[in-house]
Design a protein around this motif. Structure first.
Motif, short mmCIF file in Angstrom:
data_model
loop_
_atom_site.label_atom_id
_atom_site.label_comp_id
_atom_site.label_asym_id
_atom_site.label_seq_id
_atom_site.Cartn_x
_atom_site.Cartn_y
_atom_site.Cartn_z
N LEU A 1 0.94 -1.00 -0.06
CA LEU A 1 -0.18 0.35 0.02
C LEU A 1 1.20 1.59 0.01
O LEU A 1 1.94 1.51 0.61
CB LEU A 1 -1.10 -0.17 1.05
CG LEU A 1 -2.29 0.95 1.13
CD1 LEU A 1 -2.96 0.86 -0.14
CD2 LEU A 1 -2.47 1.40 2.91
N GLU A 2 0.31 2.22 -1.00
CA GLU A 2 0.97 3.50 -1.06
C GLU A 2 0.24 4.59 -0.39
O GLU A 2 0.86 5.90 -0.19
CB GLU A 2 2.11 3.38 -2.50
CG GLU A 2 2.98 2.89 -2.90
CD GLU A 2 3.13 2.24 -4.62
OE1 GLU A 2 2.91 3.56 -4.65
OE2 GLU A 2 4.02 2.34 -4.77
N ALA B 1 -0.64 5.29 9.07
CA ALA B 1 -0.16 5.50 8.22
C ALA B 1 0.95 5.76 8.29
O ALA B 1 2.00 5.59 6.82
CB ALA B 1 -1.36 6.13 7.33
N VAL C 1 2.77 5.44 4.34
CA VAL C 1 1.48 5.90 3.71
C VAL C 1 0.52 6.86 3.29
O VAL C 1 0.83 7.55 4.09
CB VAL C 1 0.71 4.41 3.57
CG1 VAL C 1 -0.81 4.83 2.93
CG2 VAL C 1 0.66 3.15 3.36
#
Length: 316
Positions: free
Chosen positions: A69-70, A87, A92
């Motif tokens: 996940l980015e 995050a 992220v």
């Protein structure tokens, strides 16, 4: 850091909001949107982006299942249930769609306020059930009254303009920000409620505003006071609200959002002095276009340029 858009990118969708079919088809060469509950381990392993919204959010536990996940994109302005700290710890990015629906939310808040003040819903039901003369008692208007706004941002600011155009005075909860315009600032919600005929909630959700409107604020609003909530259900203590309405401590409430939504407490459903709408204040054909546009802008911004168009500042 984004490494560019190479082929079709998979975006996991963690929200009940339905994306426009024609828009989805237009994005197909670049993005494939997969429902969260239909994504297997393989899909989660390669997903570089997640689409959610403020009400649904993305927890630290959910984020941990997404090793590639980015980007977390919120389909709307709110992002209160996205775990920003988790995050940031993972590197992220988080983005949202600010000011895409603020005018229609402000319009909806004004509509609820007028409908509540004039008793539109109850009058409509009464006339349709055969009543007429018994319903023709005077109803209060809003001109000359004071509207207290909790959350003088994009939505609250637009609501203030609408209220002033109708001849209302505007006050607001000032929480450390510079004074705004010619509106009357109040330092705490109890004082604001005491000065208001109508208290409108247009603030973000989350821990900072959880149960900000409690029994004390409702008592301060008073037996002629009205509450309008187009923010988040969590801003209002629902138990305290039901009790205040039942005791006549406030005159009525108009709610587009409820703490337990989509479940609505039976007590609220039974009260004639309550108007309910199903969390749709921000929904219109125009806002849907704007939100879709902001979403693809954020996705393209990240995958093509390494920066979403509307980033959210993550905690230090």
């Amino acid at each position: 850091m984004a490494s560019g858009l190479h082929g079709e990118q998979q975006v996991l969708v963690l929200t009940r909001l339905a994306l426009d079919a024609a828009w989805l088809a237009a994005q197909a060469p670049r993005y494939r949107f997969v429902a969260w509950n239909e994504a297997g381990d393989g899909a989660r392993a390669i997903a570089r982006a997640v689409l959610t919204n403020g009400s649904t959010g993305l927890s630290a536990a959910e984020l941990a299942t997404l090793p590639a996940l980015e980007l977390v994109a919120s389909f709307g302005a709110g992002y209160e249930n996205i775990d920003l700290a988790a995050a940031r710890a993972r590197g992220v990015r988080v983005c949202h769609a600010p000011d895409t629906n603020s005018q229609v939310v402000a319009d909806h808040a004004l509509t609820l306020m007028l409908a509540l003040s004039r008793g539109i819903a109850a009058l409509d039901r009464g006339v349709k059930s055969g009543q007429w003369e018994s319903l023709r008692a005077p109803r209060p208007g809003v001109r000359g009254k004071t509207l207290g706004i909790v959350g003088l941002g994009n939505i609250g600011g637009k609501l203030a303009v609408l209220a002033q155009a109708m001849g209302m005075q505007v006050a607001y909860l000032r929480r450390g920000a510079p004074a705004a315009g010619h509106y009357a600032p109040y330092a705490d919600p109890i004082a604001l409620a005491a000065a208001s005929d109508v208290l409108a909630l247009t603030c973000p959700g989350g821990a900072a505003t959880h149960h900000l409107v409690d029994a004390a604020v409702l008592r301060a609003l008073g037996p002629r006071g009205l509450l309008v909530n187009v923010a988040r259900g969590s801003v209002v203590d629902t138990v305290a609200l039901v009790e205040a309405l039942a005791r006549g401590e406030i005159a009525g409430a108009a709610l587009d959002v409820i703490e337990t939504e989509p479940l609505v407490p039976a007590a609220l459903r039974a009260m004639d002095q309550v108007i309910l709408t199903p969390h749709l204040a921000g929904r219109s054909p125009e806002t849907r276009v704007a939100q879709h546009t902001a979403l693809v802008g954020n996705l393209d911004g990240w995958f093509l340029h390494g920066e979403p168009v509307h980033p959210v500042a993550l905690p230090a």
